[in-house]
Design a protein around this motif. Structure first.
Motif, PDB file in Angstrom:
ATOM      1  N   ALA A 299     -22.688  62.518   7.110  1.00 25.51           N
ATOM      2  CA  ALA A 299     -22.046  61.121   5.971  1.00 25.51           C
ATOM      3  C   ALA A 299     -21.828  60.633   4.886  1.00 25.51           C
ATOM      4  CB  ALA A 299     -20.589  60.639   7.351  1.00 25.51           C
ATOM      5  N   GLY A 300     -21.331  59.825   3.444  1.00 29.22           N
ATOM      6  CA  GLY A 300     -22.295  59.670   3.295  1.00 29.22           C
ATOM      7  C   GLY A 300     -21.798  57.761   3.313  1.00 29.22           C
TER       8      GLY A 300
ATOM      9  N   ASN B 271     -21.757  61.934  -2.172  1.00 31.13           N
ATOM     10  CA  ASN B 271     -21.889  62.571  -1.363  1.00 31.13           C
ATOM     11  C   ASN B 271     -21.040  64.174  -1.487  1.00 31.13           C
ATOM     12  OD1 ASN B 271     -21.651  60.283   0.008  1.00 31.13           O
ATOM     13  ND2 ASN B 271     -19.259  59.503  -0.415  1.00 31.13           N
TER      14      ASN B 271
ATOM     15  N   SER C  28     -17.536  64.955   7.002  1.00 33.22           N
ATOM     16  CA  SER C  28     -16.592  64.096   6.183  1.00 33.22           C
ATOM     17  C   SER C  28     -15.777  62.860   7.028  1.00 33.22           C
ATOM     18  CB  SER C  28     -15.042  65.011   6.226  1.00 33.22           C
ATOM     19  OG  SER C  28     -13.846  64.527   5.431  1.00 33.22           O
TER      20      SER C  28
ATOM     21  N   TYR D 146     -14.158  56.958  -2.437  1.00 36.21           N
ATOM     22  CA  TYR D 146     -14.464  58.049  -0.689  1.00 36.21           C
ATOM     23  C   TYR D 146     -13.527  59.025  -0.557  1.00 36.21           C
ATOM     24  CZ  TYR D 146     -15.975  57.878   3.764  1.00 36.21           C
ATOM     25  OH  TYR D 146     -15.932  58.665   4.951  1.00 36.21           O
TER      26      TYR D 146
ATOM     27  N   THR E 117     -14.052  61.981  -2.867  1.00 31.50           N
ATOM     28  CA  THR E 117     -15.408  62.605  -2.619  1.00 31.50           C
ATOM     29  C   THR E 117     -15.243  63.481  -1.309  1.00 31.50           C
ATOM     30  OG1 THR E 117     -16.817  60.591  -0.476  1.00 31.50           O
ATOM     31  CG2 THR E 117     -17.529  61.039  -3.808  1.00 31.50           C
ATOM     32  N   LYS E 118     -14.231  63.163  -0.329  1.00 29.58           N
ATOM     33  CA  LYS E 118     -14.237  64.277   0.879  1.00 29.58           C
ATOM     34  C   LYS E 118     -13.189  65.607   0.581  1.00 29.58           C
ATOM     35  CE  LYS E 118     -16.835  61.756   3.619  1.00 29.58           C
ATOM     36  NZ  LYS E 118     -18.786  62.292   3.427  1.00 29.58           N
TER      37      LYS E 118
END
Ligand SMILES: *[C@@H]1O[C@H](CO)[C@@H](O)[C@H](O)[C@H]1NC(C)=O
Ligand SMILES: *[C@@H]1O[C@H](CO)[C@@H](O)[C@H](O)[C@H]1NC(C)=O
Ligand SMILES: CC(=O)N[C@H]1CO[C@H](CO)[C@@H](O)[C@@H]1O
Length: 327
Positions: free
Chosen positions: A136-137, A159, A186, A200, A203-204
């Motif tokens: 994960a980022g 990400n 994720s 966020y 991106t996920k």
């Protein structure tokens, strides 16, 4: 009771037991069963070569340590070499791995031009690669309309695109070998769009689209794809969080008393999911697991509940405090 009565009662019993399981479980029901009945499969990680990106801290560090416990050989990637050395020492301390079994590969994963060379280094050292964990980022705490576009772009770079680049290189190799496993971290924010983390969540969701498509494309191959979706976990994620402004981080950390899943438990569940080749798993403590099911299966009810509970309550569920003040 006639046949319909019996079927009806069985159905009610099923719903009822499901609800009870969700109240006590810290993960989705399929993963819960796998974690009880599929534990033995964890032993198959012995001598497998596992490449973990983002291995220097947080969930990535915990996943790395868990793989070490089951005797997997490791490739550790992150930017900070000092931190990777520290994680390597922790991995070797359990006595199952020698110095050569853990390869440190420091790299900034957003520099995609380095990916091919890094991958070749892994093959040189171990002669094989079995599992890639795209970890994960960075998360985010921000107000939607104030987010600056460079923040969006930087987060997608980090990400999404860096992960895709590495996965594509590794995927070609897995397809040649006709086996392999790609897992990515994720988040529950990839299942329910979370307020105050717009980029966020974006991106996920993008990752779910990309890897969901990949899963269908390779459905007849023997390549596993697992999307891991943890909710709040005790980790040092909060200080590095993006905010609305380019170059700014959130700064404050979690308290150890915060009610979050421990990194160890999360890593264990992640390994169970990979060992049992589950396509997508959710992990979070009560009541977040229940809320996740609600959002997915009764979206209208969940939006209504959000309105009633208020946004501060949601923030407290996630961070045990209000991280973003609204005017
Ligand atoms: C790497 O980690 C060490 C130890 O935590 C820290 O002192 C150092 O500043 C970090 N380096 C970079 C470039 O962030
Ligand atoms: C729930 O939401 C869906 C999609 O937004 C909508 O089509 C449906 O009518 C809603 N149901 C109720 C009972 O409001
Ligand atoms: C393989 C890869 O590039 N993974 C990266 C995915 O995005 C996060 C964002 O920080 C990185 O930490 C991972 O290493």
């Amino acid at each position: 009771m006639d046949i319909f009565g019996i079927i009806g009662s069985l159905y009610l019993l099923y719903i009822f037991s499901y609800a009870i399981l969700l109240l006590i479980s810290d993960c989705d029901v399929r993963l819960l069963f796998a974690s009880i009945f599929g534990r033995r499969k964890l032993n198959k990680f012995k001598d497998k070569v596992v490449w973990v990106t983002g291995a220097s801290s947080g969930i990535g560090e915990h996943i790395t340590k868990s793989f070490a416990e089951y005797g997997a050989k490791l490739v550790l990637t992150a930017r900070n070499e000092t931190e990777l050395e520290r994680v390597k020492r922790l991995c070797c301390d359990n006595g199952k791995l020698s110095e050569e079994d853990v390869l440190i590969l420091p790299m900034d994963v957003t520099d995609v031009s380095k990916h091919q060379a890094a991958f070749e280094k892994v093959l040189q050292h171990f002669n094989q690669l079995d599992i890639l964990i795209n970890n994960a980022g960075r998360s985010q705490r921000a107000i939607w309309e104030n987010i600056e576009l460079p923040v969006d772009k930087e987060m997608f770079e980090l990400n999404v695109f860096s992960n895709l680049s590495l996965s594509r290189i590794v995927m070609k190799y897995f397809l040649e070998r006709k086996k392999g496993h790609i897992a990515l971290t994720s988040s529950i924010a990839g299942i329910i769009p979370v307020p105050f983390s717009a980029t966020y969540s974006g991106t996920k969701f993008a990752l779910h689209g990309y890897y969901g498509s990949l899963r269908r494309e390779k459905i007849t191959s023997r390549i596993g794809i697992t999307i891991l979706c943890p909710g709040p976990v005790v980790s040092n994620l909060l200080p590095a969080c993006f905010t609305e402004k380019a170059g700014e981080t959130y700064g404050e950390s979690h308290k150890t008393t915060d009610s979050r899943m421990t990194g160890e438990r999360c890593a264990f569940l992640c390994l169970v999911a990979i060992a049992n080749n589950l396509p997508e798993v959710w992990m979070a403590k009560f009541p977040l697991m229940l809320l996740t099911y609600f959002s997915v299966y009764c979206p209208n009810v969940s939006l209504w509940m959000l309105k009633k509970l208020g946004l501060n309550a949601i923030q407290r569920l996630r961070d045990q405090r209000v991280t973003v003040q609204q005017s």
